[in-house]
Structures are given as C-alpha cells and as structure tokens.
Design a protein around this motif. Sequence first.
Motif, PDB file in Angstrom:
ATOM      1  N   LYS A 182       0.926  -0.711   0.390  1.00 48.08           N
ATOM      2  CA  LYS A 182      -0.190  -0.301  -0.493  1.00 48.08           C
ATOM      3  C   LYS A 182       1.410   1.704  -0.318  1.00 48.08           C
ATOM      4  O   LYS A 182       1.264   1.420   1.322  1.00 48.08           O
ATOM      5  N   ILE A 183       0.977   1.988  -0.823  1.00 46.81           N
ATOM      6  CA  ILE A 183       2.620   2.701  -0.847  1.00 46.81           C
ATOM      7  C   ILE A 183       0.491   4.267  -1.297  1.00 46.81           C
ATOM      8  O   ILE A 183       0.639   4.706  -2.164  1.00 46.81           O
ATOM      9  N   VAL A 184       1.519   4.447   0.043  1.00 48.17           N
ATOM     10  CA  VAL A 184       0.223   6.133  -0.315  1.00 48.17           C
ATOM     11  C   VAL A 184       1.936   7.417  -0.458  1.00 48.17           C
ATOM     12  O   VAL A 184       2.668   7.584  -0.040  1.00 48.17           O
TER      13      VAL A 184
ATOM     14  N   VAL B 175      -3.531   6.157  -2.817  1.00 44.86           N
ATOM     15  CA  VAL B 175      -2.480   5.011  -2.613  1.00 44.86           C
ATOM     16  C   VAL B 175      -2.471   3.868  -4.422  1.00 44.86           C
ATOM     17  O   VAL B 175      -3.164   3.309  -4.366  1.00 44.86           O
ATOM     18  N   ALA B 176      -1.129   3.664  -4.378  1.00 47.92           N
ATOM     19  CA  ALA B 176      -0.810   2.739  -4.859  1.00 47.92           C
ATOM     20  C   ALA B 176      -0.513   1.547  -4.410  1.00 47.92           C
ATOM     21  O   ALA B 176      -0.198   1.045  -3.395  1.00 47.92           O
TER      22      ALA B 176
ATOM     23  N   MET C  65       2.686  -0.913   4.158  1.00 52.16           N
ATOM     24  CA  MET C  65       2.695  -0.084   3.984  1.00 52.16           C
ATOM     25  C   MET C  65       4.112   0.889   3.926  1.00 52.16           C
ATOM     26  O   MET C  65       4.473   0.730   4.642  1.00 52.16           O
ATOM     27  N   VAL C  66       4.153   2.108   2.935  1.00 55.09           N
ATOM     28  CA  VAL C  66       5.083   2.704   2.261  1.00 55.09           C
ATOM     29  C   VAL C  66       4.213   3.739   1.987  1.00 55.09           C
ATOM     30  O   VAL C  66       3.398   4.619   1.780  1.00 55.09           O
ATOM     31  N   LEU C  67       5.368   4.824   3.222  1.00 52.98           N
ATOM     32  CA  LEU C  67       5.382   6.453   3.300  1.00 52.98           C
ATOM     33  C   LEU C  67       6.378   6.974   2.883  1.00 52.98           C
ATOM     34  O   LEU C  67       6.999   6.598   2.371  1.00 52.98           O
ATOM     35  N   PRO C  68       6.526   8.416   2.152  1.00 52.62           N
ATOM     36  CA  PRO C  68       7.539   8.886   1.925  1.00 52.62           C
ATOM     37  C   PRO C  68       8.028   8.915   2.600  1.00 52.62           C
ATOM     38  O   PRO C  68       7.822   8.918   4.047  1.00 52.62           O
ATOM     39  N   GLY C  69       9.785   8.811   2.422  1.00 54.32           N
ATOM     40  CA  GLY C  69      10.435   8.870   3.280  1.00 54.32           C
ATOM     41  C   GLY C  69       9.666  10.214   4.492  1.00 54.32           C
ATOM     42  O   GLY C  69       9.153  11.620   3.957  1.00 54.32           O
TER      43      GLY C  69
ATOM     44  N   ILE D  46       6.746  -0.022   6.383  1.00 56.20           N
ATOM     45  CA  ILE D  46       6.057   0.460   7.928  1.00 56.20           C
ATOM     46  C   ILE D  46       5.111  -0.784   8.347  1.00 56.20           C
ATOM     47  O   ILE D  46       4.797  -1.409   7.157  1.00 56.20           O
ATOM     48  N   ASP D  47       5.062  -1.701   9.292  1.00 50.88           N
ATOM     49  CA  ASP D  47       5.044  -2.799  10.053  1.00 50.88           C
ATOM     50  C   ASP D  47       3.363  -2.958  10.025  1.00 50.88           C
ATOM     51  O   ASP D  47       2.562  -3.717  10.357  1.00 50.88           O
ATOM     52  N   ARG D  48       2.791  -1.475   9.993  1.00 44.23           N
ATOM     53  CA  ARG D  48       0.799  -1.446   9.599  1.00 44.23           C
ATOM     54  C   ARG D  48      -0.037  -0.080   9.332  1.00 44.23           C
ATOM     55  O   ARG D  48       1.305   0.741   9.379  1.00 44.23           O
ATOM     56  N   ASN D  49      -0.998   0.128   9.353  1.00 43.33           N
ATOM     57  CA  ASN D  49      -1.653   0.167   8.333  1.00 43.33           C
ATOM     58  C   ASN D  49      -1.041   1.588   9.058  1.00 43.33           C
ATOM     59  O   ASN D  49      -2.450   1.926   9.775  1.00 43.33           O
TER      60      ASN D  49
END
Length: 555
Positions: free
Chosen positions: A15-17, A25-26, A63-67, A524-527
Amino acid sequence: MLAGANADLILHNGKIVTLDRGESVAQAVAFQNGRIAAVGTDRDVLARERGSRTRVIDLGGKMVLPGLCDAHVHTLEAGLSEFRAKLPQLDSIGAIQAYIRARAKTARKGEWIVVPRTLPPRLKEMRMPTREDLDIDRDHPVALDASYVWSANSMALKLSGITRQTPNPPGGEIVKGPDGEPNGILRNAHQLLVGAHQSVAFSEDEKLRAIEQMLRLYAAAGLTAVGDRLVTPEDAALFEKLGQQDRLAVRVVLTWRPDAQRPIEDIEREIGASQWTTNRGSERLKFGSFKVTVDGGQSVGTAYQRMPYGPFGRQLYGLSDPDARGTLFVDAGKLYRIYSAARAKGWQLTAHVQGGSAIDTLLDVFERLDREKPIAEMRNHVMHGSFLSEDALGRMKRMGVALDAQPGWLYFDVPALEQVFGADKMRWFFPLKSVIDAGIPVAGGSDHMIGHDKNGALNPYNPFFNMWMCITRRMRNGETFYPQERITRGQALRMYTAGPAWLQFSEETRGSLEAGKLADAVVIDRNFLTCPEDEIRAIEPLMTIVGGSIVYDRR
Ligand SMILES: [Zn+2]
C-alpha cells in the motif's frame, strides 16, 4: 520483462501512500538511479520497470510512506551524548539522587559529578532541584545541567567561591533562598561553577563516527532526511567530510547559527565573509536556514513571555521574581541588522523563539524586512513558536512565514506549563489545526538533542510518536489538550514529509512518492491510515530507503 527496462528496485504488493495531488494509494513503486521511476499497480510497474538485474521485494501488503523528515534535530550533540557511555533516564528527583549516589561510589574524592541534562517540567515533582536535593553527597561537588539553568550542591558552591555576597554575572542570577543564602540554583550563571565544565574532548574521528552513527539511528526510525538546526563552521566541515566519504545515511540540511552575543559589526563581518547560503550543497547535504537564538526556553523559565511566570515559576524554575517574563537575548534592533546582513547573502531566516513576546519581536523584525521587500519567497520561519497567538498567526499568514513546530512538547511540557500559566493562557500552544487552516506551512521537528533511543531521548525523535501527538494531543498525564487543535493523520503525515521538504526548498524532489522525485521511502509494520489511533506511536519501520539504497532493513 520489457526490453530496456532496468529498475534497480521494485517494491510491490503493498500500500504505497503517495501523497500526490490525488492522495492516491498505489500498489507498487520502482526506483532507478536514486529516483522514483514509476508508481502504480503491480501489473503495470512490474511489466514496465522490471529488468534482468532488478531486485524485486514483495511487501506482503505492508504500507510504504514517503521518506519522513524531522525538521529539527541536533545530530552531533545527540551523537556524542551517548558515544562513550549510556545516559540515565532521570524523571524524578529521587532518580537524580540515585544517580548521584551511584556516581559517588566510583568518583574520586573531590571529583565533579554532573547530572546530565534534566528539565524540571519533565520531573514528577515538577520543580527545579535545589542545593538541598543535591546535598545527598557532600564528598563531591555536584551540579545538575538543566540547560540555561543549573543547580549546584553546597560543596560545588563553596569550591566555586559562590556566597551570598557574590554579585550576579551580567544577565545571570545566583538565586537566593528565604534566608538570603544561595539556594544552589544558577540562572544563566553556571559559568561560575569552577571545574564543572571540563569539556570532554572528542577527536575529529570520534565526532565523525558519532554523527554517522546518529544518522543511521535516524534512518532506523524511518527518517530519510533531517534538518540539523545548529552548526558552527567546524561542525559543517564534519558533515562535509562525511558527505565526501559517502557516510551520510540520510539527507541533512544544515542551519547556521553564528554567536549573536558578539558586537554587531563582528557578526556582520562574519556573515559577509562566509561562503555559505541557503541551498548551497547537494541533495544529500546542503545549507538551509540562518538562525538567531532570540530567547531562552520554556523548560527552564527563560522563554520570553507576554505574561509573568508567577508564583509557580518559583517552584518549577527557581525564579525568585514572580513578575519575571524570561530573557530576550537579542533585541529587535540588533536582530534587524543581523537579518539584513544575512538577507543580503541570500539566506532563509529563522530564530529560536519560544515565549510569546519573543515571537512578537521576531514578527516585528520580519515586518520591517517585509516592508523593504516582501519576504514570502525567502520561506522565513518561526522556530518553535510555542506560545503563538491569533495575532501572530495572522501576521505569519500575511507575510508567508512558516512554522517549525515541536508537537512532542505537548506531551512532555504542557502538564507543568498549564500549572504555571493556567490553561487559558495556553490556548495557542502549538495550535496545529489553526495553523494549518490558516494556510501557514508547517514542518514537524523533535528538537532531538540528547540520547540515542528514539523514544527515550530528549526529545524523542520517533516520528510516529510525534505524529501521534499531532493527531491525539494526549499528554503524559492522560488528558487531551485543546482537542479542537487535533489534526488528521494525513495532515500529520504532511508535517513530516511535504512540510519539511517545502521548508528546505526541496518540494520538487522530496515529500511525496511520484515519478521523478528522489527514491526516499519507508516501509512500516502496520497501516498508518487505519490502525487504532493509539497504535500509531508504536508503528515500527521495516525498511528505510534513501536514494534507492536500503539503509535500514529489519526484515
Ligand atoms: Zn533545537
């Protein structure tokens, strides 16, 4: 596999924020040559970007967040603070005394014992320790470092020749008890303690390693960039050396703060002669803003306030005068001259201001500069700005002045500050929703300065803890402080991504996950967007990526 496609790394099934304009979300993101090559569906990204040498990582839905960026840290100071030995966690006077007793067992007779940086609002007792508290050991001179304010035991005062007759140093005070004797508290006067400040010498190599280690810990916390908020020319040279040796795990934006206590002519000469200015450097290491320290700190009763610290100020900070409002280190006239010199060199301007009157003074000077020529494009900002006001927000909005905010202080300092000033006077203490609603750009920062542990440090640099504070405003006493100023998860995330990127003139390259931007991301390890609110502070990074390289990997 497409001919010619050759991404270095693809993360998929996640889940790419993105934080792009559409808040999309990609599923997948591809990195190539340190940049983001594509963001989209698994199918598209894998089909178009996967080459024979591409490393492909299945995120398993994570989930992936921008740096993330912490806009306010002190890397070298923090790195050195535990470079040789771990620091104790001192949250009560009892803990301080236990620390002194333990140190007294091993210290040579007469050797100084210095209690490391401890702030009275964060002690359970909510008061500044005095000479009696530290007199539990009489074989050693004992001093406690509370930043601008120190405390000393009887032996330390005696060795330093401090008596009831000793005159106060300029701008400082030897605080007296009801009996007229020094009660151990030294306000802006700790330089009088002879022998307490044996500066621990670190070699250049140790300093380089301390910075390098600290930056790796930042990466492990999910940060891909930091704003280092106080460097001298010597410090800047250390960062430059690390940059040349490819030892900067995360991106660093440096803030230069010359010593503003010197004569104005000297300061103007130094600014004029310096080669630095905003944006000089690279995406890995560059100069950001120019800083002046205008007032003291709310943690020690020296922030320059609109209202007096009152009777509780005596207990909390050892203030002898209930009408005391704090200390202004640099007045408006001098600040204007310093800023004029810095502006002429192209600097973005900021100032450490915590108390309301210090904020007002800074905004007066910004207005004077703004009348000469609009300042909006300089992206000047209020650093800290703890005690804002409706009026200050209006002026910031009008001039295009941003905010470098420390949400963690809501958690740690408000329970004590509320007792000093009353909740009414604290209405505009980091009013984040009002700031954002007014359209004032805001970047989140921890002001991390001591300790290596991301949650136990002074101040904790765990960005998920700090975002949780923005979202909940729940303090350490369990109460929620002005809940109408809570912000959404998306807004909090922007305070640690797009906000700092803009403040650091890097919005074209950082702050969101979009093709063409730098390949900085955290898994990260959760949403973050849907997990229970109280789990936000417990989110752990699994992988941190800077410029397409995995700099931290917990998997
Ligand atoms: Zn700071």
